[in-house]
Design a protein around this motif. Sequence first.
Motif, short mmCIF file in Angstrom:
data_model
loop_
_atom_site.label_atom_id
_atom_site.label_comp_id
_atom_site.label_asym_id
_atom_site.label_seq_id
_atom_site.Cartn_x
_atom_site.Cartn_y
_atom_site.Cartn_z
N GLN A 173 4.07 1.62 -0.82
CA GLN A 173 4.86 1.77 -2.04
C GLN A 173 4.02 2.36 -3.17
O GLN A 173 4.49 3.21 -3.92
N HIS A 174 2.80 1.90 -3.29
CA HIS A 174 1.90 2.46 -4.30
C HIS A 174 1.61 3.93 -4.01
O HIS A 174 1.49 4.75 -4.93
N ASP A 175 1.48 4.27 -2.74
CA ASP A 175 1.22 5.66 -2.38
C ASP A 175 2.42 6.54 -2.72
O ASP A 175 2.26 7.65 -3.25
N ILE A 204 0.83 -1.21 0.00
CA ILE A 204 0.00 0.00 0.00
C ILE A 204 0.87 1.26 0.00
O ILE A 204 0.64 2.19 -0.79
N GLU A 253 2.54 7.33 -6.19
CA GLU A 253 1.32 8.05 -6.60
C GLU A 253 0.44 7.19 -7.51
O GLU A 253 -0.16 7.68 -8.47
N ARG A 254 0.37 5.91 -7.18
CA ARG A 254 -0.46 4.98 -7.96
C ARG A 254 -1.37 4.16 -7.05
O ARG A 254 -1.75 3.04 -7.37
N LEU A 255 -1.71 4.73 -5.91
CA LEU A 255 -2.59 4.03 -4.97
C LEU A 255 -4.04 4.35 -5.31
O LEU A 255 -4.63 5.31 -4.82
N GLU A 289 -8.19 3.20 -5.66
CA GLU A 289 -9.15 2.55 -4.76
C GLU A 289 -9.16 1.04 -4.96
O GLU A 289 -9.21 0.28 -3.99
N THR A 310 -6.74 -0.86 -6.04
CA THR A 310 -5.49 -1.42 -5.50
C THR A 310 -5.58 -1.57 -3.99
O THR A 310 -5.20 -2.61 -3.43
N LEU A 311 -6.11 -0.54 -3.34
CA LEU A 311 -6.26 -0.58 -1.89
C LEU A 311 -7.19 -1.71 -1.47
O LEU A 311 -6.92 -2.44 -0.51
N TYR A 348 -5.39 -5.17 -1.68
CA TYR A 348 -4.48 -5.44 -0.57
C TYR A 348 -5.25 -5.73 0.72
O TYR A 348 -4.91 -6.67 1.46
#
Length: 255
Positions: free
Chosen positions: A222-224, A220, A227-229, A231, A233-234, A237
């Motif tokens: 790393q995606h943030d 989570i 800047e690729r986090l 909804e 993706t969240l 996880y």
Amino acid sequence: MTKRRKFILSSFILAVCLLVTQYIPVDFRFIGVAILFGISYAVSAWALSEDLKGIEWGTIIPVPALYSASVALFYYLLPQNTLARLLVLTIFGVGMYAVYLTSNIYSVAATRTIQLVRAAHAVGFVMTLLTLVLFFYTIYSLHLDWWANGPLVGLVSLPLVLSALWSVKLEERVSVKIIRYTVLIILGLVEVATAISFLPLTVWVSSLFMATVAYVGLGILQHDLSERLFERTLQEYIGIGIFVLLATMLVTRWK
């Protein structure tokens, strides 16, 4: 000597060192692992020194050294089976070579854009989780008091988590945001490691559950950072985390 030959030679040297540590008496195994860690750091520094600079000595080099230490500790716990030990030794050598390739890509990508960074992130993520699993397995196999598990988990996880988060942007410095995220994950791991110490979980279940916590947290954040986090993706996880939690509860033998 080319980089590839350096990586192959270094992997072979460390595999031999790993084999030698198994002949150290059990009472001195932690000293042996500490020595292997130091040798791994020195050998890795030599293998990767061409492109290393600044903060990379603290964010890249510790990863292969910690990987060596985690496998060495796990190696001690294996049954006295020659085939199993040779298999682990082979996997260690291949894994170390993969770590070197990944570390080299990070080091080069810190100064110029290359296309292999995404693949390196994937391999690096897997190797980080593998190293953590082996450390977690060792910690829980010691059957320590509940108050000791959390700090030990935090201690071995800190450099690996910091490196994994730093590798997202490969900046010249470790930003305040990365430090905050690292502290957040470490605190979470310490708390969960302490909490599950009270549950009747097997060593493997405890280790894999902790690895899942690290997987979700690192994934989570790393995606943030990249800047690729999104909804979805969240949700993925969190869904994996909930699934593993339920599976853990189901396989646990409650008394």
